[in-house]
Design an enzyme around this catalytic site. Sequence first.
Site, PDB file in Angstrom:
ATOM      1  N   LYS A 211       0.900   4.056  -2.939  1.00 37.70           N
ATOM      2  CA  LYS A 211       0.524   5.440  -2.661  1.00 37.70           C
ATOM      3  C   LYS A 211       1.676   6.408  -2.910  1.00 37.70           C
ATOM      4  CE  LYS A 211      -3.817   5.106  -1.608  1.00 37.70           C
ATOM      5  NZ  LYS A 211      -4.793   5.575  -2.618  1.00 37.70           N
TER       6      LYS A 211
ATOM      7  N   TYR B 272       0.830  -1.205   0.000  1.00 39.16           N
ATOM      8  CA  TYR B 272       0.000   0.000   0.000  1.00 39.16           C
ATOM      9  C   TYR B 272       0.872   1.266   0.000  1.00 39.16           C
ATOM     10  CZ  TYR B 272      -3.474   3.343   1.818  1.00 39.16           C
ATOM     11  OH  TYR B 272      -4.298   4.427   2.024  1.00 39.16           O
TER      12      TYR B 272
END
Length: 311
Positions: free
Chosen positions: A183, A179
């Site tokens: 991001k 993640y």
Amino acid sequence: MSSAAASGICAGRVVVVTGAGRGLGRAHARAFAAEGASVVVNDLGVAPDGSGGPDGSGGPAHAVVEEIRAAGGDAVAHGGDIATPEGAASLVRTALDTYGRLDTLVNNAGFLRDRMLVNLDEDDWDAVMRVHLKGHFLPLKHAAAHWRAEAKAGRVPHACVVNTSSGAGLLGSVGQGNYSAAKAGVLGLTMVASAELAAYGVRVNAIAPAARTRMTERTFADTMAAPEDGAFDAMAPENVSPLVVWLGSAASAGVTGRVFEAEAGRITVMEGWRPGPTADKGARRTPAEAGETVRELLADAQPPGRVHGAR
């Protein structure tokens, strides 16, 4: 449409919000509609880890559309997978076929598959990269192609893109290597898109929100819980949406290539990688000399931000 919406800062604009069936996306879609925008509400209706679909029904998206219409706004649902070329193309086509234009794209869709790095499966890495990073790239690509065509036809748009990063993308987060990497990639994509699309009248910014969603309410249960005493709900996703709506409106003219943290009542302009202390010998160093120089430079440098969850 209500008179308030008709005179809002997004009156007449057409906005696409991905992952808008719940959480932040739902709050953004409703907030845009309240400010006069017509909204394409995209959602697959999958579980927080991406399982359980897609089936193309867009169930949560239809529910948000009904909420917007009940409040006097205008919206249409889209249940396609925006991390596929076909789904991303149909997302943009839905806006154009339904409303005849597209002014703002909010890339928000995502899910989590958290693991420590030594336990992180390749499938979980690929799945998170796909929805967060490819799910930003493809809608942006298809929207940008439309806006470029408009600009070349002499109809320079006042278009906006709002991408969704995270504090994990800015600083990292323990147990979220996939993640965090995705991001962080969103931030790089934002910078490139803001430069490449400026000539076509398109502004591109990113937010790093902190709010209660299906992705955060279990991982950070204590900090994300709603207050029981009627106090200000600092983690309500609706706190983030006013910034997103403003960035997605014509009022934000001139603002592009920026990253904003948004949490509760706080907005922060994030200032990314910039040159810090520097030493130039004017010649090649030995490894020992390089190490000595690094030590000297680090003594004058700001310490790195703390990785979320680090002990």
